[in-house]
Enzyme design. Structure first.
Site, PDB file in Angstrom:
ATOM      1  N   LYS A  69       0.800  -1.230   0.000  1.00 54.80           N
ATOM      2  CA  LYS A  69       0.000   0.000   0.000  1.00 54.80           C
ATOM      3  C   LYS A  69       0.835   1.284   0.000  1.00 54.80           C
ATOM      4  CE  LYS A  69      -4.274  -1.781   2.059  1.00 54.80           C
ATOM      5  NZ  LYS A  69      -5.296  -1.566   3.102  1.00 54.80           N
ATOM      6  N   ASP A 105     -10.408   3.152   1.788  1.00 55.90           N
ATOM      7  CA  ASP A 105     -10.675   2.766   3.176  1.00 55.90           C
ATOM      8  C   ASP A 105     -11.423   3.859   3.929  1.00 55.90           C
ATOM      9  OD1 ASP A 105      -9.573   0.220   3.092  1.00 55.90           O
ATOM     10  OD2 ASP A 105      -7.582   0.880   3.733  1.00 55.90           O
TER      11      ASP A 105
END
Length: 284
Positions: A69, A105
């Protein structure tokens, strides 16, 4: 190269990912002639992966999971300001000849609490456990919606660093161990106050010990949110339910963040009319 439009999830390891199940479910319901798959990409092969995908006209993008990420941020052309602020990218899409990174997210975490956020409150407070990969998206989302946030962590230096991303305050970090022991703190009148307790750690996940939380630290009528989804009902959520508190499980965030990515990949909203069936599929 594939002739069928496709997106995928990349990570190392990748076999645990539920993303293919979610996206294929939505592709079927939407009647889209497209595919979604999982690709095992090791860290040393990440740059090769993106160079190959740049040249594939059928590729619609990828979700990014552990451990990539942050590493992907150096390999793409542009990063959405929200993802830059979070410091992590979990979705990459080709746009006008560039690879652009997003973080879904933030939106995925907020989705199940939107009805609460639509209400007026005198005060909003969150107790957030953990400083890992998802924690920054969670605390920034809460901060942006007016929460005062206490961060509980094993590593106070990481908690301090996390708070510096939005509001440095030494008074609002605490060792996670404190919350395992009873407190005699007398909670005041919580009328008009929204209290949220969020577990962003892996504690409570299958194969991991539970989050050690003595519920004397939990205000009356608090909402307990655990982003762990395997098992669906963690020990934290089971105890909260036993005490009559409202709970939110990790599938809500998982599905919410996937829906934001689906729209970027395939150019239309995810068909959310059968979320109960999707949840049953994911836990079956």
């Amino acid at each position: 190269m594939s002739e069928l439009p496709f997106a995928e999830v990349i990570g190392d390891p990748i076999g645990h990912s539920k993303s293919p199940t979610i996206h294929k479910f939505w592709l079927d319901r939407a009647g889209l002639a497209a595919d979604y798959r999982a690709a095992h990409v090791k860290p040393e092969d990440l740059w090769i992966y993106f160079e190959e995908r740049r040249r594939d006209p059928a590729w619609r993008g990828c979700n990014v999971t552990i451990p990539h990420k942050q590493a992907v941020m150096k390999l793409i052309d542009r990063i959405d300001p929200a993802a830059e602020r979070i410091g992590a990218v979990n979705t990459v899409v080709p746009e006008h000849g560039e690879l652009v990174g997003y973080n879904t997210d933030y939106a995925g975490f907020l989705e199940p609490i939107q009805p609460l956020l639509a209400q007026q409150h005198l005060f909003r407070m969150a107790r957030v456990f953990g400083t890992g990969g998802a924690a920054k998206a969670v605390v920034l989302a809460l901060h942006d919606h007016g929460f005062t946030i206490v961060i509980a962590a094993r590593d106070l230096a990481k908690a301090r660093s996390l708070r510096e991303a939005f509001e440095p305050d030494e008074r609002l970090i605490a060792p996670i161990e404190i919350f395992a022991h009873p407190t005699d703190f007398p909670f005041d009148d919580r009328e008009g106050i929204l209290d949220l307790v969020v577990n962003t750690t892996s504690l409570g996940m299958s194969g991991q010990p539970p989050l050690a939380l003595d519920f004397s630290h939990v205000p009356p009528n608090a909402v307990i949110y655990d982003i762990v989804y395997a098992p669906l009902e963690t020990p934290l959520l089971a105890e909260a339910k036993r005490r009559g508190l409202r709970t939110i499980d990790g599938l809500h965030m998982l599905i919410g963040q996937a829906a934001a990515a689906f729209e970027r990949f395939f150019g239309r909203p995810a068909p959310r009319d059968a979320d109960d069936a999707l949840r049953a599929l994911l836990v079956g």
